[in-house]
Design an enzyme around this catalytic site. Structure first.
Site, PDB file in Angstrom:
ATOM      1  N   CYS A 242      18.597  12.527 -11.829  1.00 24.67           N
ATOM      2  CA  CYS A 242      18.954  13.837 -12.378  1.00 24.67           C
ATOM      3  C   CYS A 242      19.090  14.927 -11.311  1.00 24.67           C
ATOM      4  O   CYS A 242      19.564  16.016 -11.612  1.00 24.67           O
ATOM      5  CB  CYS A 242      17.925  14.265 -13.411  1.00 24.67           C
ATOM      6  SG  CYS A 242      17.845  13.176 -14.842  1.00 24.67           S
ATOM      7  N   HIS A 321      12.823  14.118  -0.206  1.00 26.76           N
ATOM      8  CA  HIS A 321      12.919  12.707  -0.575  1.00 26.76           C
ATOM      9  C   HIS A 321      11.591  12.015  -0.264  1.00 26.76           C
ATOM     10  O   HIS A 321      11.117  12.042   0.862  1.00 26.76           O
ATOM     11  CB  HIS A 321      14.057  12.042   0.199  1.00 26.76           C
ATOM     12  CG  HIS A 321      14.607  10.820  -0.478  1.00 26.76           C
ATOM     13  ND1 HIS A 321      13.817   9.788  -0.922  1.00 26.76           N
ATOM     14  CD2 HIS A 321      15.882  10.468  -0.795  1.00 26.76           C
ATOM     15  CE1 HIS A 321      14.572   8.854  -1.476  1.00 26.76           C
ATOM     16  NE2 HIS A 321      15.828   9.238  -1.422  1.00 26.76           N
ATOM     17  N   HIS A 405      16.625  34.444 -11.678  1.00 24.89           N
ATOM     18  CA  HIS A 405      16.898  33.492 -12.754  1.00 24.89           C
ATOM     19  C   HIS A 405      16.492  32.096 -12.306  1.00 24.89           C
ATOM     20  O   HIS A 405      16.704  31.723 -11.150  1.00 24.89           O
ATOM     21  CB  HIS A 405      18.378  33.514 -13.144  1.00 24.89           C
ATOM     22  CG  HIS A 405      18.907  34.892 -13.408  1.00 24.89           C
ATOM     23  ND1 HIS A 405      18.624  35.599 -14.556  1.00 24.89           N
ATOM     24  CD2 HIS A 405      19.683  35.715 -12.639  1.00 24.89           C
ATOM     25  CE1 HIS A 405      19.205  36.787 -14.500  1.00 24.89           C
ATOM     26  NE2 HIS A 405      19.849  36.882 -13.350  1.00 24.89           N
ATOM     27  N   HIS A 409      15.524  21.845 -14.310  1.00 26.07           N
ATOM     28  CA  HIS A 409      16.115  20.697 -14.993  1.00 26.07           C
ATOM     29  C   HIS A 409      15.431  20.426 -16.325  1.00 26.07           C
ATOM     30  O   HIS A 409      14.205  20.274 -16.394  1.00 26.07           O
ATOM     31  CB  HIS A 409      16.018  19.460 -14.097  1.00 26.07           C
ATOM     32  CG  HIS A 409      16.277  18.174 -14.822  1.00 26.07           C
ATOM     33  ND1 HIS A 409      17.443  17.934 -15.508  1.00 26.07           N
ATOM     34  CD2 HIS A 409      15.512  17.067 -14.978  1.00 26.07           C
ATOM     35  CE1 HIS A 409      17.392  16.728 -16.056  1.00 26.07           C
ATOM     36  NE2 HIS A 409      16.225  16.187 -15.746  1.00 26.07           N
ATOM     37  N   HIS A 438      16.777  22.131 -26.120  1.00 32.88           N
ATOM     38  CA  HIS A 438      16.854  22.156 -27.576  1.00 32.88           C
ATOM     39  C   HIS A 438      18.273  21.925 -28.077  1.00 32.88           C
ATOM     40  O   HIS A 438      18.498  21.141 -29.007  1.00 32.88           O
ATOM     41  CB  HIS A 438      16.333  23.499 -28.097  1.00 32.88           C
ATOM     42  CG  HIS A 438      16.345  23.623 -29.590  1.00 32.88           C
ATOM     43  ND1 HIS A 438      17.450  24.103 -30.290  1.00 32.88           N
ATOM     44  CD2 HIS A 438      15.407  23.316 -30.522  1.00 32.88           C
ATOM     45  CE1 HIS A 438      17.175  24.100 -31.576  1.00 32.88           C
ATOM     46  NE2 HIS A 438      15.947  23.628 -31.747  1.00 32.88           N
ATOM     47  N   ASN A 442      18.616  16.300 -22.801  1.00 36.75           N
ATOM     48  CA  ASN A 442      18.628  16.064 -21.361  1.00 36.75           C
ATOM     49  C   ASN A 442      19.993  15.493 -20.983  1.00 36.75           C
ATOM     50  O   ASN A 442      20.282  14.328 -21.242  1.00 36.75           O
ATOM     51  CB  ASN A 442      17.515  15.090 -20.979  1.00 36.75           C
ATOM     52  CG  ASN A 442      17.484  14.798 -19.492  1.00 36.75           C
ATOM     53  OD1 ASN A 442      18.327  15.284 -18.739  1.00 36.75           O
ATOM     54  ND2 ASN A 442      16.524  13.996 -19.069  1.00 36.75           N
TER      55      ASN A 442
END
Length: 510
Positions: A242, A321, A405, A409, A438, A442
């Site tokens: 993701c 990573h 802002h 994820h 909502h 995902n």
């Protein structure tokens, strides 16, 4: 809700598991070596920071000279012509090298998020009924999926691919290609229409999709569909989870530093059709409940003229990573269960590993974005604690001073809860993430763009505002992208929230 947070945790790639362990309080366990990484970035720009005030001082002194001083200086230079020529050559050479090697500004002209047709929406009851009718799940697995749905933070209007609406489902290669084409082409059609960019003008194409990588590739599908030019630099990223959307932006940034006066398109999506799990191993059932159809297309430019119409400028990309560690590498692992059915397996250490990756990422990011006052407070307390063993409470930097802002994820409700707590954010700062989860579920690497679209639809982005996009991915990775708004940003045409923004935010009841 606190009890639910204690018993539930969410992972990258939209995977959520129940366990007693919460996200580690990483801000209280920072390593000094991680701080050094961030200060390394700062030191690389030290020459520029020193030259700017020096040049300002020289210019100020120049304005203080009177005509007699200027005449005396001219006479002095006439008697030192060789020195003047040598200095001028070095000055011109240095300026040329600086201009040629300085990073080019990267502008985000616009982006588009795919909104599936309403016939692909799935309600909870419909989801559970279809799962039962497939005959692949036992009673325990069905009850587990029901509980995950109820606590997930997803609403009743998310989308699953057409192949999953059949009984039994039809997860074929052809159906997976159809899903990929609908999502990618749907987002690209909107992007090209909103920007008036011709496909032939695109010089760089980066596509990321973690679990579906056919031959020809997804990037080749786009080249074929839009008849992109033959000297296009195209890339197809797979298996990166993701957080691959930020990785794709970073790759496009590097390519735009090399290739002048061109456009780059970044397409981020995930494919569900062939990656639905039909077994009974609970740690592999979570993606079925959280993953939903979605995708985004982003237009980037290094052309100076595009600054006038661009929405944002890329400020920083910080990538972390943890794949060198075996536990981190295997904490999100695609494999077959005992019955030979393929799914994504999760380890019990997942949340601890996610917390470690996040800790490293924000510690590196901090010196780049935090005000100097916050950096000094943070660094001084850290040195006192680590080097002098002083019993002082670690200072938690206020990232609200650095960003206006936050696009976290939307992998699941619990991880949003924990980030809100650990970063001391306000409900409005995580509103975009909660509402995206909502409304759309995902959507993997594209979720951070649905969140930015939500913020724009609410007309909250002002000139100079900074946006923090942060995402997690298998491997294990935590990546951040920082954008600065170049103007008061209005929502683009075909914003995915345009027909429902007035009823958001909604109260999420678990």
């Amino acid at each position: 809700m606190n009890d639910q947070q204690e018993s539930e945790s969410t992972t990258t790639n939209g995977v959520q598991i129940r366990q007693s362990r919460r996200l580690p309080d990483f801000l209280h366990t920072v390593n000094l070596k991680h701080v050094k990484l961030g200060y390394h970035y700062l030191i690389t720009h030290l020459l520029t920071l020193c030259l700017v005030p020096l040049m300002a001082f020289v210019i100020f002194q120049g304005f203080q000279l009177n005509p007699n001083d200027i005449h005396q200086l001219w006479l002095h230079l006439q008697y030192n012509l060789v020195s003047v020529i040598i200095c001028s050559v070095f000055l011109v050479f240095g300026a040329t090298v600086y201009i040629m090697t300085m990073p080019r500004s990267l502008f985000l002209v616009d982006y588009a998020c795919y909104k599936p047709p309403s016939n692909l929406q799935v309600k909870f009851e419909q989801f559970m009924e279809h799962s039962k009718l497939t005959g692949d799940f036992d009673d325990s697995s069905l009850e587990f999926q029901r509980k995950i749905l109820e606590r997930s933070g997803l609403g009743e209007e998310t989308y699953v691919p057409e192949a999953m609406h059949y009984i039994p489902p039809r997860p074929s290669m052809a159906a997976a290609r159809e899903e990929a084409q609908q999502v990618m082409f749907g987002a690209l059609d909107v992007l090209f229409a909103n920007t008036n960019i011709k496909p032939k003008d695109i010089g760089i194409l980066v596509v990321n999709c973690s679990l579906f990588n056919p031959t020809p590739s997804l990037s080749a599908m786009i080249v074929n569909k839009y008849k992109l030019r033959g000297n296009l630099r195209s890339f197809n990223l797979g298996g990166m989870g993701c957080s691959a959307g930020v990785i794709a932006v970073d790759l496009a940034k590097d390519m735009l530093q090399v290739h002048r006066n061109t456009y780059a398109v970044v397409v981020s999506t995930e494919n569900i059709t062939q990656n639905w799990y039909f077994g009974n191993k609970k740690s592999m059932l979570i993606p079925n409940c959280l993953f939903r159809v979605g995708g985004s297309a982003v237009l980037l430019s290094n052309k100076a003229k595009d600054k006038r119409r661009a929405k944002y400028k890329l400020v920083h990309v910080v990538r972390t990573h943890k794949g060198a560690d075996d536990k981190a590498f295997k904490c999100v692992y695609q494999e077959q269960d005992d019955a030979g059915k393929t799914g994504v397996s999760l380890s019990k250490e997942l949340m601890a590993i996610a917390g470690g990756a996040l800790k490293t990422n924000i510690t590196t990011l901090g010196p780049l974005v935090l005000p100097i006052s916050e950096q000094l407070l943070f660094f001084s307390t850290l040195v006192a604690k680590k080097l002098f063993k002083a019993k002082v409470k670690p200072y938690i930097p206020d990232f609200k001073l650095a960003f206006d802002h936050f696009c976290i994820h939307a992998g699941g409700r619990a991880v949003i809860d924990e980030l809100e707590k650990n970063l001391q954010l306000l409900p409005i700062h995580v509103e975009a993430s909660r509402m995206t989860l909502h409304r759309f579920g995902n959507t993997s690497s594209s979720s951070i763009w649905y969140e930015l679209a939500y913020t724009e639809a609410k007309k909250r982005v002002r000139r100079g505002d900074r946006v923090w996009q942060i995402a997690f991915g298998s491997g294990f990775k935590c990546n951040s992208a920082i954008w600065e708004a170049l103007r008061h940003v209005k929502p683009s045409s075909s914003n995915p929230w345009e027909d429902c923004i007035d009823r958001y935010p909604v109260q999420i009841v678990m």
